[in-house]
Design a protein around this motif. Structure first.
Motif, PDB file in Angstrom:
ATOM      1  N   ALA A  62       0.830  -1.211   0.000  1.00 38.72           N
ATOM      2  CA  ALA A  62       0.000   0.000   0.000  1.00 38.72           C
ATOM      3  C   ALA A  62       0.861   1.257   0.000  1.00 38.72           C
ATOM      4  N   GLU A  63       0.410   2.280  -0.724  1.00 41.49           N
ATOM      5  CA  GLU A  63       1.112   3.551  -0.776  1.00 41.49           C
ATOM      6  C   GLU A  63       0.450   4.592   0.128  1.00 41.49           C
ATOM      7  N   TYR A  64      -0.565   4.182   0.833  1.00 42.54           N
ATOM      8  CA  TYR A  64      -1.272   5.097   1.722  1.00 42.54           C
ATOM      9  C   TYR A  64      -1.354   4.481   3.116  1.00 42.54           C
ATOM     10  N   PHE A  65      -1.776   5.273   4.076  1.00 41.77           N
ATOM     11  CA  PHE A  65      -1.858   4.835   5.461  1.00 41.77           C
ATOM     12  C   PHE A  65      -3.307   4.802   5.928  1.00 41.77           C
ATOM     13  N   MET A  66      -3.540   4.059   7.009  1.00 41.59           N
ATOM     14  CA  MET A  66      -4.854   3.985   7.634  1.00 41.59           C
ATOM     15  C   MET A  66      -4.782   4.640   9.012  1.00 41.59           C
ATOM     16  N   ILE A  67      -5.747   5.512   9.298  1.00 43.06           N
ATOM     17  CA  ILE A  67      -5.889   6.122  10.621  1.00 43.06           C
ATOM     18  C   ILE A  67      -7.333   5.916  11.059  1.00 43.06           C
ATOM     19  N   ASP A  68      -7.520   5.352  12.248  1.00 44.69           N
ATOM     20  CA  ASP A  68      -8.865   5.050  12.763  1.00 44.69           C
ATOM     21  C   ASP A  68      -9.651   4.183  11.789  1.00 44.69           C
ATOM     22  N   GLY A  69      -8.955   3.296  11.079  1.00 43.71           N
ATOM     23  CA  GLY A  69      -9.625   2.398  10.153  1.00 43.71           C
ATOM     24  C   GLY A  69     -10.032   3.031   8.840  1.00 43.71           C
ATOM     25  N   ALA A  70      -9.627   4.282   8.602  1.00 45.84           N
ATOM     26  CA  ALA A  70     -10.007   4.989   7.377  1.00 45.84           C
ATOM     27  C   ALA A  70      -8.763   5.303   6.542  1.00 45.84           C
ATOM     28  N   GLU A  71      -8.900   5.167   5.228  1.00 44.77           N
ATOM     29  CA  GLU A  71      -7.807   5.486   4.319  1.00 44.77           C
ATOM     30  C   GLU A  71      -7.476   6.976   4.400  1.00 44.77           C
ATOM     31  N   THR A  72      -6.203   7.290   4.573  1.00 41.44           N
ATOM     32  CA  THR A  72      -5.776   8.682   4.741  1.00 41.44           C
ATOM     33  C   THR A  72      -4.670   8.998   3.749  1.00 41.44           C
ATOM     34  N   THR A  73      -4.830  10.070   3.008  1.00 39.94           N
ATOM     35  CA  THR A  73      -3.818  10.469   2.028  1.00 39.94           C
ATOM     36  C   THR A  73      -3.208  11.814   2.438  1.00 39.94           C
ATOM     37  N   GLN A  74      -3.824  12.920   2.038  1.00 36.12           N
ATOM     38  CA  GLN A  74      -3.328  14.231   2.427  1.00 36.12           C
ATOM     39  C   GLN A  74      -3.738  14.554   3.867  1.00 36.12           C
ATOM     40  N   VAL A  75      -2.815  15.139   4.628  1.00 37.28           N
ATOM     41  CA  VAL A  75      -3.103  15.487   6.018  1.00 37.28           C
ATOM     42  C   VAL A  75      -2.706  16.927   6.286  1.00 37.28           C
ATOM     43  N   THR A  76      -3.273  17.498   7.338  1.00 34.67           N
ATOM     44  CA  THR A  76      -2.868  18.812   7.803  1.00 34.67           C
ATOM     45  C   THR A  76      -2.764  18.777   9.319  1.00 34.67           C
ATOM     46  N   PHE A  77      -1.758  19.451   9.867  1.00 26.05           N
ATOM     47  CA  PHE A  77      -1.598  19.504  11.316  1.00 26.05           C
ATOM     48  C   PHE A  77      -0.839  20.762  11.702  1.00 26.05           C
ATOM     49  N   VAL A  78      -0.855  21.049  12.988  1.00 25.75           N
ATOM     50  CA  VAL A  78      -0.207  22.244  13.537  1.00 25.75           C
ATOM     51  C   VAL A  78       0.798  21.807  14.589  1.00 25.75           C
ATOM     52  N   GLY A  79       1.953  22.449  14.627  1.00 28.34           N
ATOM     53  CA  GLY A  79       2.937  22.110  15.633  1.00 28.34           C
ATOM     54  C   GLY A  79       3.955  23.216  15.822  1.00 28.34           C
ATOM     55  N   GLN A  80       4.761  23.075  16.882  1.00 29.38           N
ATOM     56  CA  GLN A  80       5.836  24.026  17.153  1.00 29.38           C
ATOM     57  C   GLN A  80       7.123  23.520  16.519  1.00 29.38           C
ATOM     58  N   ILE A  81       7.830  24.394  15.844  1.00 33.44           N
ATOM     59  CA  ILE A  81       9.051  24.014  15.140  1.00 33.44           C
ATOM     60  C   ILE A  81      10.213  23.956  16.127  1.00 33.44           C
ATOM     61  N   ARG A  82      10.752  22.772  16.331  1.00 35.80           N
ATOM     62  CA  ARG A  82      11.867  22.584  17.266  1.00 35.80           C
ATOM     63  C   ARG A  82      13.228  22.759  16.592  1.00 35.80           C
ATOM     64  N   ASN A  83      13.258  22.498  15.294  1.00 35.54           N
ATOM     65  CA  ASN A  83      14.547  22.593  14.595  1.00 35.54           C
ATOM     66  C   ASN A  83      14.292  22.779  13.103  1.00 35.54           C
ATOM     67  N   ILE A  84      15.169  23.542  12.447  1.00 36.80           N
ATOM     68  CA  ILE A  84      15.115  23.723  10.994  1.00 36.80           C
ATOM     69  C   ILE A  84      16.486  23.390  10.423  1.00 36.80           C
ATOM     70  N   SER A  85      16.509  22.488   9.450  1.00 38.80           N
ATOM     71  CA  SER A  85      17.765  22.094   8.813  1.00 38.80           C
ATOM     72  C   SER A  85      17.648  22.311   7.312  1.00 38.80           C
ATOM     73  N   THR A  86      18.508  23.176   6.765  1.00 37.94           N
ATOM     74  CA  THR A  86      18.469  23.496   5.330  1.00 37.94           C
ATOM     75  C   THR A  86      19.511  22.679   4.577  1.00 37.94           C
ATOM     76  N   GLN A  87      19.051  21.891   3.617  1.00 34.65           N
ATOM     77  CA  GLN A  87      19.925  21.083   2.769  1.00 34.65           C
ATOM     78  C   GLN A  87      19.942  21.668   1.361  1.00 34.65           C
ATOM     79  N   THR A  88      20.682  21.048   0.472  1.00 41.14           N
ATOM     80  CA  THR A  88      20.773  21.529  -0.904  1.00 41.14           C
ATOM     81  C   THR A  88      19.447  21.436  -1.623  1.00 41.14           C
TER      82      THR A  88
END
Length: 286
Positions: A62-88
């Motif tokens: 499977a290329e997708y995940f299950m949350i609460d028994g339901a197929e989940t693709t795109q998600v949105t959430f809110v959080g505090q940024i603890r660290n930022i790492s910039t790569q090439t």
């Protein structure tokens, strides 16, 4: 509200044209059949980081995940940024929402990044210790999970943090208990204590005290540890903050490891919730 097919209750202010985070059914063309699922079925769901960490694949390919028994693709959430790492090629943000920590990767558009006058560089940027909202897709690589973000933007109205958690809770309850209409019908049932067809087998509440308080009985298949934890929380005097797991262990005579196992099971069943910290629980009333 019907969360089973898509999620479109709140406008999150995601701006960015074709790179926006709100993918709804039919928003993208379907891929030819060949084992891969159709992106035309994408949905957008508000989640907590713990839900992302606990999500699972329905089968190995499977290329997708299950949350609460339901197929989940795109998600949105809110959080505090603890660290930022910039790569090439990307910027990695480490976000913490109080339920868990996860990495968020945003791929860099080299042309935009190198041009300070580009309109995309005029928007507010996420900063360490600041709060941000993320839209993206949960991914796993080398047994480590991260979110591939379409958009990440800083939070400017801190009320957004609270209403996001309320929305994530509402959707979680929808999938674990059924739509609000079914719960209202269950309450209206009164003495018979039926849960509107949501529970299998004997759906009656266990005794008049449960009927009056609206507390649901545990499912028949709940483990002994879960039953011990649930009964202890239910019967012990406590504040609105609930009981700490060490207190539950003392009152029930169970060891802490067994209490933790029972608590995890009860949380997955939607029977209890954490309060002041991850080890303090209270019963989630109907």
């Amino acid at each position: 509200m019907d969360y089973s097919n898509n999620y479109s209750t709140t406008s999150y202010g995601a701006q960015g044209g074709a790179t926006g985070g709100g993918f709804m059914p039919g928003s993208q063309s379907e891929t030819p059949s060949g084992g891969k699922r159709s992106y035309g079925k994408d949905t957008l769901r508000p989640v907590t980081i713990k839900q992302l960490v606990d999500a699972h694949h329905p089968h190995p390919d499977a290329e997708y995940f299950m949350i609460d028994g339901a197929e989940t693709t795109q998600v949105t959430f809110v959080g505090q940024i603890r660290n930022i790492s910039t790569q090439t090629t990307n910027i990695t943000y480490k976000l913490d929402d109080g339920t868990g920590i996860i990495e968020v990767k945003v791929w860099i558009d080299a042309e935009t990044f190198a041009d300070p006058s580009h309109p995309g560089n005029e928007k507010p940027k996420p900063v360490e210790q600041g709060y941000a909202r993320v839209w993206g897709r949960l991914k796993a690589f080398n047994n480590k999970r991260h979110v591939g973000a379409n958009i990440i933007r800083p939070i400017q109205d801190f009320n957004e943090i609270q209403y996001h958690l309320l929305e994530a809770t509402a959707v979680h309850l929808h999938f674990t208990r059924g739509p609000p209409e079914a719960l209202q019908q269950a309450k209206a049932g009164g003495a018979n204590g039926q849960m509107g067809g949501m529970q299998q087998g004997n759906g009656a509440y266990a005794g008049s005290k449960a009927d009056a308080s609206g507390i649901r009985p545990l499912p028949a298949g709940a483990s002994r540890a879960a039953r011990g934890v649930y009964q202890t929380i239910k019967e012990s005097p406590q504040t609105h903050e609930g009981l700490h797991m060490s207190d539950i262990a003392t009152r029930s005579g169970m060891d802490v490891g067994e209490v933790l196992k029972g608590g995890d099971e009860l949380q997955s069943l939607g029977m209890i919730y954490t309060t002041v910290d991850d080890s303090t629980w209270a019963i989630l009333d109907v």
